[in-house]
Design an enzyme around this catalytic site. Sequence first.
Site, PDB file in Angstrom:
ATOM      1  N   GLU A  63     -52.821  -9.974 -88.811  1.00 54.10           N
ATOM      2  CA  GLU A  63     -51.804 -10.057 -87.404  1.00 54.10           C
ATOM      3  C   GLU A  63     -52.029 -11.630 -87.186  1.00 54.10           C
ATOM      4  O   GLU A  63     -52.891 -12.996 -87.891  1.00 54.10           O
ATOM      5  CB  GLU A  63     -53.693 -10.465 -86.654  1.00 54.10           C
ATOM      6  CG  GLU A  63     -52.786 -10.320 -85.452  1.00 54.10           C
ATOM      7  CD  GLU A  63     -54.065  -9.946 -84.118  1.00 54.10           C
ATOM      8  OE1 GLU A  63     -55.537  -9.957 -84.299  1.00 54.10           O
ATOM      9  OE2 GLU A  63     -53.910 -10.498 -83.345  1.00 54.10           O
ATOM     10  N   GLU A 107     -61.581 -11.065 -74.599  1.00 59.92           N
ATOM     11  CA  GLU A 107     -59.702 -10.247 -74.874  1.00 59.92           C
ATOM     12  C   GLU A 107     -60.613  -8.906 -75.264  1.00 59.92           C
ATOM     13  O   GLU A 107     -60.329  -8.463 -76.177  1.00 59.92           O
ATOM     14  CB  GLU A 107     -59.277 -10.456 -75.683  1.00 59.92           C
ATOM     15  CG  GLU A 107     -58.100 -12.353 -75.609  1.00 59.92           C
ATOM     16  CD  GLU A 107     -57.136 -12.467 -76.137  1.00 59.92           C
ATOM     17  OE1 GLU A 107     -57.434 -12.037 -77.635  1.00 59.92           O
ATOM     18  OE2 GLU A 107     -56.317 -13.197 -75.396  1.00 59.92           O
ATOM     19  N   ARG A 117     -57.047 -19.049 -65.007  1.00 58.23           N
ATOM     20  CA  ARG A 117     -57.756 -19.554 -67.161  1.00 58.23           C
ATOM     21  C   ARG A 117     -58.213 -20.162 -67.280  1.00 58.23           C
ATOM     22  O   ARG A 117     -58.949 -19.770 -68.125  1.00 58.23           O
ATOM     23  CB  ARG A 117     -57.182 -18.033 -67.542  1.00 58.23           C
ATOM     24  CG  ARG A 117     -55.817 -18.325 -68.366  1.00 58.23           C
ATOM     25  CD  ARG A 117     -56.056 -17.331 -69.462  1.00 58.23           C
ATOM     26  NE  ARG A 117     -55.787 -17.250 -70.869  1.00 58.23           N
ATOM     27  CZ  ARG A 117     -54.946 -17.130 -71.546  1.00 58.23           C
ATOM     28  NH1 ARG A 117     -54.461 -15.378 -70.792  1.00 58.23           N
ATOM     29  NH2 ARG A 117     -55.088 -17.059 -73.090  1.00 58.23           N
ATOM     30  N   LYS A 133     -60.213 -23.724 -79.326  1.00 56.87           N
ATOM     31  CA  LYS A 133     -58.503 -24.055 -80.095  1.00 56.87           C
ATOM     32  C   LYS A 133     -58.648 -25.392 -78.809  1.00 56.87           C
ATOM     33  O   LYS A 133     -58.929 -26.386 -78.116  1.00 56.87           O
ATOM     34  CB  LYS A 133     -57.823 -23.286 -79.076  1.00 56.87           C
ATOM     35  CG  LYS A 133     -57.728 -21.448 -79.123  1.00 56.87           C
ATOM     36  CD  LYS A 133     -56.778 -20.493 -78.910  1.00 56.87           C
ATOM     37  CE  LYS A 133     -57.608 -19.723 -79.789  1.00 56.87           C
ATOM     38  NZ  LYS A 133     -56.296 -18.363 -79.325  1.00 56.87           N
ATOM     39  N   ASP A 149     -54.023 -21.128 -75.124  1.00 61.58           N
ATOM     40  CA  ASP A 149     -53.781 -20.764 -76.148  1.00 61.58           C
ATOM     41  C   ASP A 149     -52.625 -21.036 -77.362  1.00 61.58           C
ATOM     42  O   ASP A 149     -51.787 -20.273 -76.936  1.00 61.58           O
ATOM     43  CB  ASP A 149     -54.009 -19.146 -75.723  1.00 61.58           C
ATOM     44  CG  ASP A 149     -53.498 -18.007 -77.086  1.00 61.58           C
ATOM     45  OD1 ASP A 149     -54.197 -18.779 -77.598  1.00 61.58           O
ATOM     46  OD2 ASP A 149     -53.304 -16.490 -76.945  1.00 61.58           O
ATOM     47  N   GLU A 202     -47.775 -18.708 -83.813  1.00 63.00           N
ATOM     48  CA  GLU A 202     -47.320 -18.084 -83.650  1.00 63.00           C
ATOM     49  C   GLU A 202     -46.219 -17.706 -82.139  1.00 63.00           C
ATOM     50  O   GLU A 202     -45.584 -17.036 -81.779  1.00 63.00           O
ATOM     51  CB  GLU A 202     -48.826 -17.363 -82.495  1.00 63.00           C
ATOM     52  CG  GLU A 202     -48.470 -16.722 -81.383  1.00 63.00           C
ATOM     53  CD  GLU A 202     -50.151 -15.858 -81.584  1.00 63.00           C
ATOM     54  OE1 GLU A 202     -51.083 -16.355 -81.568  1.00 63.00           O
ATOM     55  OE2 GLU A 202     -49.937 -14.925 -80.274  1.00 63.00           O
ATOM     56  N   HIS A 230     -47.048 -20.527 -71.602  1.00 66.04           N
ATOM     57  CA  HIS A 230     -46.372 -19.628 -71.949  1.00 66.04           C
ATOM     58  C   HIS A 230     -45.442 -18.980 -71.176  1.00 66.04           C
ATOM     59  O   HIS A 230     -45.317 -18.770 -70.216  1.00 66.04           O
ATOM     60  CB  HIS A 230     -48.006 -18.824 -71.715  1.00 66.04           C
ATOM     61  CG  HIS A 230     -47.962 -17.175 -72.548  1.00 66.04           C
ATOM     62  ND1 HIS A 230     -46.561 -16.755 -72.106  1.00 66.04           N
ATOM     63  CD2 HIS A 230     -48.325 -16.661 -73.397  1.00 66.04           C
ATOM     64  CE1 HIS A 230     -45.921 -15.033 -73.581  1.00 66.04           C
ATOM     65  NE2 HIS A 230     -47.865 -15.174 -73.665  1.00 66.04           N
ATOM     66  N   TRP A 273     -51.710 -12.591 -68.442  1.00 61.27           N
ATOM     67  CA  TRP A 273     -50.819 -13.158 -69.668  1.00 61.27           C
ATOM     68  C   TRP A 273     -49.098 -13.158 -69.501  1.00 61.27           C
ATOM     69  O   TRP A 273     -48.105 -12.836 -69.642  1.00 61.27           O
ATOM     70  CB  TRP A 273     -50.813 -11.597 -70.494  1.00 61.27           C
ATOM     71  CG  TRP A 273     -52.115 -11.224 -70.898  1.00 61.27           C
ATOM     72  CD1 TRP A 273     -53.470 -12.012 -71.137  1.00 61.27           C
ATOM     73  CD2 TRP A 273     -52.488 -10.553 -71.670  1.00 61.27           C
ATOM     74  NE1 TRP A 273     -54.081 -11.859 -71.621  1.00 61.27           N
ATOM     75  CE2 TRP A 273     -54.454 -10.405 -72.618  1.00 61.27           C
ATOM     76  CE3 TRP A 273     -52.112  -8.849 -72.111  1.00 61.27           C
ATOM     77  CZ2 TRP A 273     -54.895  -9.947 -72.601  1.00 61.27           C
ATOM     78  CZ3 TRP A 273     -52.961  -8.384 -73.038  1.00 61.27           C
ATOM     79  CH2 TRP A 273     -53.879  -8.688 -72.969  1.00 61.27           C
TER      80      TRP A 273
END
Length: 711
Positions: free
Chosen positions: A151, A305, A350, A383, A388, A416, A550, A571
């Site tokens: 991944e 998740e 979040r 993190k 994220d 990513e 994001h 998301w």
Amino acid sequence: SSIVVENATADPVHRHTDDLTVEPGGSEKLVTSSLEAARDELARGLGAMLDTDVPVVDEVSPGAVVVGTPDSSEVVRSEVPSRDLDRLGPEGYLIRSVRGHTVVAGNTEVAALYGTYGFLRLLQTSKPIERLNEVEAPKVQDRWIDNWDVERLYAGNADTDKGPNTGGLAGEDGSIFDFAATGESADKNLPVILDRYITVARALASVGINGFNINNVNAKNTYITPEYIEQEAALADALRPYGIKLALSIRYDAPTDQRFAPDTLTAEQLDPTKAPFRDWWTRRATMIKEAIPDFAGFTVKANSEGQPGPQDFGFDHGDGANGMAAAVEPLGMQIKWRTFVYNADVDEDRLKRAYLEFGPIDDEVQPDGSRGRIADNVFLQTKNGPLDFQAREPVNPMFGRMENTNQAIELQITQEYTGQSTMLAYLGPMWQEVFNADTGATDESGRLLPKRKVGHIIDGTAQGHERTSIVGVGNLGNADNLTGHHFSQSNLFAFGRMAWDWTLDSRKIADDWTRMTWSGDSRTVHEIVAMMMGSWESVVSYQTPLGIGHQFNADIHYEPGPEETLARPDWSPTYYNQADAVGLGYDRSASGSGFSAQYFPSLAERFDDIETTPENLLMWFHHVPWGHEMNSGRPFWDELVYRYQMGVQYVTWMRRTWDSLEPSLDARRFGEVRAKLAQHEADAEMWRDECVAYWQTFSGREMPTDDGPTS
Ligand code: GCU
């Protein structure tokens, strides 16, 4: 010159797999000790750099390089005072010129190997090597790679073969390690050690990486079956001379998996405070330890998740982490418990979740009067930012606010959200920014305390923690160059160097890497380093400028999707951008979600006021009106558009600069990077065009021109 490594194989590291063999026809070989690895590196490295065979001999003569420990080497014993060695700790080394030769010494064989790589780096970066007196010791103990097997690797052949944007979730065939149930395509599976495993081990050891978690945090139980443990033992045997210990990610509810029958538990027995759960994990860990005596421990993604965790059974993260920790503590193993948790049903913002879950556990008063419930063989693994791995985030308030718990920082080496294996983004400056971010801790009179940067939290000095850890999510796959993009290698290099010493300057690291990778020619080095140093900021500019979170389209995390609203709000790009006629950005200040209050007051106050929030973090904390006046004097809308444009222009400049370097670079790698840069530029333009056009539907403003601000 010559090479002297006394007793290179006198103390072979123990091998547990009888039939370890290397891939036929490979160019790597298995070594049996760290000193043997050091000797081979010198022979290979010096030979290549000096373009002549450098003999391995027993006697020291002028020009010789001597490598060893006080145990292995008579030369080290007689020429390096023990008080100098005492200061080095278990992994530090010194490189010293002594009467015309060079001594590389450490207290352990692995330290001597690190010193060997350090010496080769000096040579390869054209540093003077007369009168050497280098002393190096890592600031952090655990310097790990988390390799998410298939991944987010972006470095598999599938990815490179099929074009730039495939493999967002990484090519299924992209993994570095070739595991399989015994019997299947048996000619290739472990314990056959493929060439690239040793190449990887050498690359990791050369920058001081000492731990390797081989599977995804979204873990499969296969990795703790006897068939896999046997293969992992073979891998551990091959990596051990390079000082690399293995670790595994596990699922919290693995004990209920029927493939472990008859040794299984029921869901009711997954009580982390009780013996059945703990004993099950002790049995499994013991099985692993029998095959891999130096196995480091488990990483756990729990209640995150969709992964199972203690909360599914009425317990909290502290109970879960401590239950696992107690199970493996007698075996000398540790638990890395991740704090990447969020739940939009509980908190609309979040970003607040982690500190809300873990803060109270960290602060809890214990029966002996001390604070903090989490066991000492646990690291909470957090993190760098609260969301994220976005290209730029404020630092996670967990660093600083959590005081009584060992904390590991998790950085993402694999790109990513920073262009995957298509975009050239050197992440050294980002990590430098993270480590040097002040946590804002003050004394009682409100004065900022010295040495309270994130780096000081992580290296244990700020809060007096003895156990320290940095983890990087790896970017190693089976691509020929191991990372997909040639420049992604610089991120692995920089990660290792900064995990060793977070105070290192990312520009110096880039300079070293460029000399070691591309060329020693000063113009070429200068241009490549210049490209690298601005590359990350340019990604920020054309993807997510001025602190907007994001904005990627679903799953792939490569292309823009600012207009997307998914079934899960947290998301969705629209949840992060909150675009409307007033402005853009998510209000997390005191007047909004209140996330800012999780920081120490000195930072919270700064983030609460739109005028004092750093502009590069603006939309993380404020819904910024389109007409808000920026430091440049331009309205926010104009500034925003300029940022997108500046980001793209930088890529154009990189492409042209790279083209100008053609005569001084090797043709194959030049061409491969050139092709990536062309795609990179097109994709940067796509980000700019799609985002700006979409924002314009809300701002209703004209495109800014060079003639002055719009209204
Ligand atoms: C990100 C990433 C996932 C990963 C997760 C994690 O969301 O996209 O692939 O599983 O982080 O860190 O657990």
